[in-house]
Enzyme design. Structure first.
Site, PDB file in Angstrom:
ATOM      1  N   SER A 309       0.664  -1.276  -0.050  1.00 55.26           N
ATOM      2  CA  SER A 309      -0.024   0.069  -0.065  1.00 55.26           C
ATOM      3  C   SER A 309       0.660   1.299   0.134  1.00 55.26           C
ATOM      4  CB  SER A 309      -1.119  -0.059   1.168  1.00 55.26           C
ATOM      5  OG  SER A 309      -2.138   0.752   0.873  1.00 55.26           O
ATOM      6  N   LYS A 334      -2.344  -3.916  -2.591  1.00 58.77           N
ATOM      7  CA  LYS A 334      -3.174  -3.235  -1.918  1.00 58.77           C
ATOM      8  C   LYS A 334      -3.359  -2.022  -2.284  1.00 58.77           C
ATOM      9  CE  LYS A 334      -4.909  -1.980   2.346  1.00 58.77           C
ATOM     10  NZ  LYS A 334      -5.280  -0.751   2.196  1.00 58.77           N
ATOM     11  N   GLN A 338      -8.170   3.434   3.562  1.00 59.68           N
ATOM     12  CA  GLN A 338      -9.189   3.398   5.095  1.00 59.68           C
ATOM     13  C   GLN A 338      -9.196   4.853   5.635  1.00 59.68           C
ATOM     14  OE1 GLN A 338      -6.849   0.913   4.086  1.00 59.68           O
ATOM     15  NE2 GLN A 338      -8.690   0.180   3.223  1.00 59.68           N
TER      16      GLN A 338
END
Length: 490
Positions: A309, A334, A338
């Site tokens: 990520s 990823k 969030q």
């Protein structure tokens, strides 16, 4: 600050709901494009649950309280209901955390850890390793990205939520977590004994190598990482650095604002760093306000399948907008963002929700695909060898995975068993005897617990030696070639 050598013996299993820190922004952190919670977590354009739907949840809770054969803790029912909502999303990166877990999660963002050292997520009902933290006990023991954790100290994870599984992995400092693992390519489960500990993690480690090549290792993108990175980069540049290797191998990610700030130092002004796309289709593009041109020295980024990520955002930005070269292995894959909400609950608990996906400057969504390196380099096979089960002595004519691991270790240590297929033949026995002789162990030719321990200890030392790091050495070679190429053009 804790030095890298000390950190190797310490660190955590992560303590967040989905455990992955990647691209997170809490209510207290600034996050470009995330927005603020409105009206109990709902944006004004979104419709909340109807009164009938809310009544259904309330009725279910009342039926449980009135009819369950034991007394029921209402708070546990509420927490369970919220966790059920998150599970219904079927998203390993969205989760609910109670007060204690949320507190530990906040500490992790700030760079404080406890446990064994592995970032995990829940995928298809399995607790899956995203990445062992670089230098952690989990990495040292041999835990690898994509490993499925089955149990700890005999307690199965089957049917548990991620938070419940993580709670079992965590434990008092100094205790041992015996973790059973399912690994692709291994027909039988593997077991790892890992010492738990806690530490404030140093996320940036830097040094100058021969020839004026700088090296900066980034183990995680925590709140203070950008500041530490800027300081170390400036220090290397002041020393006349001619080229730079950035190492984000086994870096599971972190705070979005942190990686954006770090990328600004390499991506020229006006070029894209990352794009965040919401479900409406709207894209928030982060444009660099950094230097007018790329760095005057070559930059190489080291990645592996544990680079996730935020590490992938840095890789995408530097590759596509700053001309950096990627060396190592394909990254984790990823591509979601969030948002973490803690203030609306008011009791210390926290909800982490996937609220967007991110794309590289060229518009690529790398989710479940990762980013391919420009130069693929695998580590020697002994870097990822499984530990030997020490409950049974391995002897001549045995044929199993433990013998195969032992043969890989022996070969890596310079002893030549002559085969690596798991059959304990005369050549393997001779190699074991030579190793035992050199280690002042009883020379039997059998692999007992003491011999296995000695093999693993010697192998850990060899892996820790940078001279044996094939990926790192290839990165240094690439930078040297680019420096030489630039000099020849002058």
């Amino acid at each position: 600050m804790i030095k890298k050598q000390t950190a190797i013996l310490l660190i955590l299993v992560s303590i967040l709901g989905s455990s992955l820190l990647t691209l997170l922004a809490t209510d207290s952190l600034s996050f470009a494009g995330a927005g603020s919670p409105v009206s109990g977590l709902l944006r004004s354009s979104e419709q909340g649950p109807s009164s009938d739907q809310l009544d259904k949840v309330k009725t279910a809770m009342e039926l449980v309280k009135q009819n369950y054969y034991q007394d029921v803790d209402t708070d546990k029912l509420v927490d369970g209901a919220i966790q059920g909502m998150m599970n219904a999303l079927n998203d390993p990166f969205s989760s609910y955390m109670g007060k204690q877990t949320a507190k530990q999660f906040t500490e992790q963002i700030q760079g404080s850890f406890t446990g064994i050292g592995a970032e995990v997520s829940m995928e298809n009902g399995n607790v899956v390793v995203v990445s062992p933290i670089k230098g952690s006990p989990a990495e040292k023991a041999g835990i690898r990205a994509k490993d499925i954790l089955l149990s700890v100290n005999g307690q199965s994870f089957e049917g548990l939520t991620l938070n419940e599984a993580v709670a079992k992995i965590r434990g008092p400092k100094g205790t041992v977590a015996k973790v059973k693992v399912k690994r692709e390519g291994s027909p039988n489960p593997l077991e790892f004994s890992i010492n738990r500990d806690d530490i404030a993690l140093e996320t940036v480690n830097a040094r100058m190598e021969q020839g004026g090549i700088g090296y900066i290792e980034i183990t995680e993108f925590s709140e203070n990482t950008a500041e530490r990175f800027a300081s170390e980069l400036a220090k290397l540049e002041s020393q006349g650095m001619k080229g730079l290797v950035l190492d984000v191998r086994n870096n599971p990610g972190g705070v979005l604002g942190t990686v954006e700030e770090m990328a600004q130092r390499f991506v020229p002004k006006g070029k894209l760093i990352v794009q965040v796309e919401y479900k409406s289709g709207e894209r928030k593009k982060t444009v660099s306000t950094g230097p007018s041109s790329v760095k005057p020295y070559p930059v190489v980024l080291l990645t592996n399948k544990g680079s996730a990520s935020a590490s992938e955002i840095l890789a995408g930005a530097l590759k596509e907008s700053a001309g950096a070269k990627l060396i190592g292995e394909n990254t984790y894959g990823k591509g979601t963002v969030q948002q973490s909400y803690n203030r609306p609950f008011g009791d210390g608990s926290l909800l982490k929700i996937t609220m967007a996906k991110w794309l590289t400057p060229d518009g690529e969504w790398i989710h479940k695909k990762g980013i391919k390196p420009d130069v693929a380099v695998a580590q020697p096979d002994y870097f990822s060898v499984a530990p030997i089960n020490k409950e049974k002595t391995l002897k001549f004519d045995d044929n199993n995975d433990d013998v195969k691991s032992a043969q890989t270790m022996l070969n890596g240590l310079g002893y030549k068993p002559g085969r690596r297929d798991g059959y304990f033949d005369a050549g393997t026995r001779d190699a074991v005897r030579k190793f035992q002789e050199d280690q002042n162990l009883p020379v039997s030719g059998d692999i007992d617990a003491k011999t296995a321990d000695a093999m693993e200890e010697n192998l850990v030392k060899k892996i820790a030696d940078p001279q044996n790091d094939a990926q790192l050495n290839r990165a240094f070679e690439e930078v040297r070639q680019e420096i030489a190429g630039a000099s020849s053009k002058r």
